[in-house]
Scaffold this motif. Sequence first.
Motif, PDB file in Angstrom:
ATOM      1  N   LEU A   1       3.168   0.118 -11.623  1.00 15.28           N
ATOM      2  CA  LEU A   1       3.376  -1.101 -10.844  1.00 15.28           C
ATOM      3  C   LEU A   1       4.731  -1.007 -10.170  1.00 15.28           C
ATOM      4  CD1 LEU A   1       2.661  -4.036 -10.055  1.00 15.28           C
ATOM      5  CD2 LEU A   1       3.813  -4.748 -12.153  1.00 15.28           C
ATOM      6  N   VAL A   2       4.766  -1.298  -8.892  1.00 15.86           N
ATOM      7  CA  VAL A   2       6.014  -1.217  -8.135  1.00 15.86           C
ATOM      8  C   VAL A   2       6.212  -2.508  -7.375  1.00 15.86           C
ATOM      9  CG1 VAL A   2       7.244  -0.006  -6.302  1.00 15.86           C
ATOM     10  CG2 VAL A   2       5.808   1.279  -7.879  1.00 15.86           C
ATOM     11  N   ARG A   3       7.416  -3.046  -7.428  1.00 17.94           N
ATOM     12  CA  ARG A   3       7.765  -4.265  -6.701  1.00 17.94           C
ATOM     13  C   ARG A   3       8.997  -4.032  -5.844  1.00 17.94           C
ATOM     14  NH1 ARG A   3       7.084  -9.306 -10.859  1.00 17.94           N
ATOM     15  NH2 ARG A   3       4.912  -8.880 -11.323  1.00 17.94           N
ATOM     16  N   LEU A   4       9.024  -4.719  -4.728  1.00 17.06           N
ATOM     17  CA  LEU A   4      10.202  -4.801  -3.878  1.00 17.06           C
ATOM     18  C   LEU A   4      10.589  -6.268  -3.898  1.00 17.06           C
ATOM     19  CD1 LEU A   4      12.165  -3.505  -1.870  1.00 17.06           C
ATOM     20  CD2 LEU A   4      10.505  -4.015  -0.069  1.00 17.06           C
ATOM     21  N   ARG A   5      11.627  -6.589  -4.671  1.00  9.64           N
ATOM     22  CA  ARG A   5      11.952  -7.979  -5.018  1.00  9.64           C
ATOM     23  C   ARG A   5      10.704  -8.604  -5.649  1.00  9.64           C
ATOM     24  NH1 ARG A   5      17.373  -8.745  -4.151  1.00  9.64           N
ATOM     25  NH2 ARG A   5      18.072  -7.834  -2.219  1.00  9.64           N
ATOM     26  N   GLU A   6      10.151  -9.673  -5.069  1.00  5.07           N
ATOM     27  CA  GLU A   6       8.974 -10.311  -5.667  1.00  5.07           C
ATOM     28  C   GLU A   6       7.651  -9.816  -5.094  1.00  5.07           C
ATOM     29  OE1 GLU A   6      10.073 -12.798  -2.104  1.00  5.07           O
ATOM     30  OE2 GLU A   6      11.191 -11.832  -3.687  1.00  5.07           O
ATOM     31  N   VAL A   7       7.679  -8.841  -4.209  1.00  8.86           N
ATOM     32  CA  VAL A   7       6.472  -8.350  -3.548  1.00  8.86           C
ATOM     33  C   VAL A   7       5.894  -7.162  -4.324  1.00  8.86           C
ATOM     34  CG1 VAL A   7       5.522  -7.381  -1.427  1.00  8.86           C
ATOM     35  CG2 VAL A   7       7.345  -9.083  -1.296  1.00  8.86           C
ATOM     36  N   GLU A   8       4.677  -7.327  -4.848  1.00 11.25           N
ATOM     37  CA  GLU A   8       4.000  -6.220  -5.513  1.00 11.25           C
ATOM     38  C   GLU A   8       3.444  -5.287  -4.447  1.00 11.25           C
ATOM     39  OE1 GLU A   8       1.259  -7.249  -8.597  1.00 11.25           O
ATOM     40  OE2 GLU A   8       2.561  -8.847  -9.324  1.00 11.25           O
TER      41      GLU A   8
END
Length: 69
Positions: free
Chosen positions: A30-37
């Motif tokens: 699982l990868v997120r950029l801030r709150e964006v999955e």
Amino acid sequence: MRYQDIGVTGIYGPRTTLAGIAIDAMEGPLVRLREVELIARVPSRARAEIDGLARREDAVVRVNWSGDP
């Protein structure tokens, strides 16, 4: 220099500076950029959220050769 494990590849440039990461959407973590999955998402929805995050952070979104942000 490359690091590769199941589902994730790190690509490093000079002096071991991280230059990029490739993640397999089916096997990767699982990868997120801030709150964006970013993984296992409808691409258009993820792109819309990335664009919204960029506007809030006063950043620029660029795309790769295949059009992915």
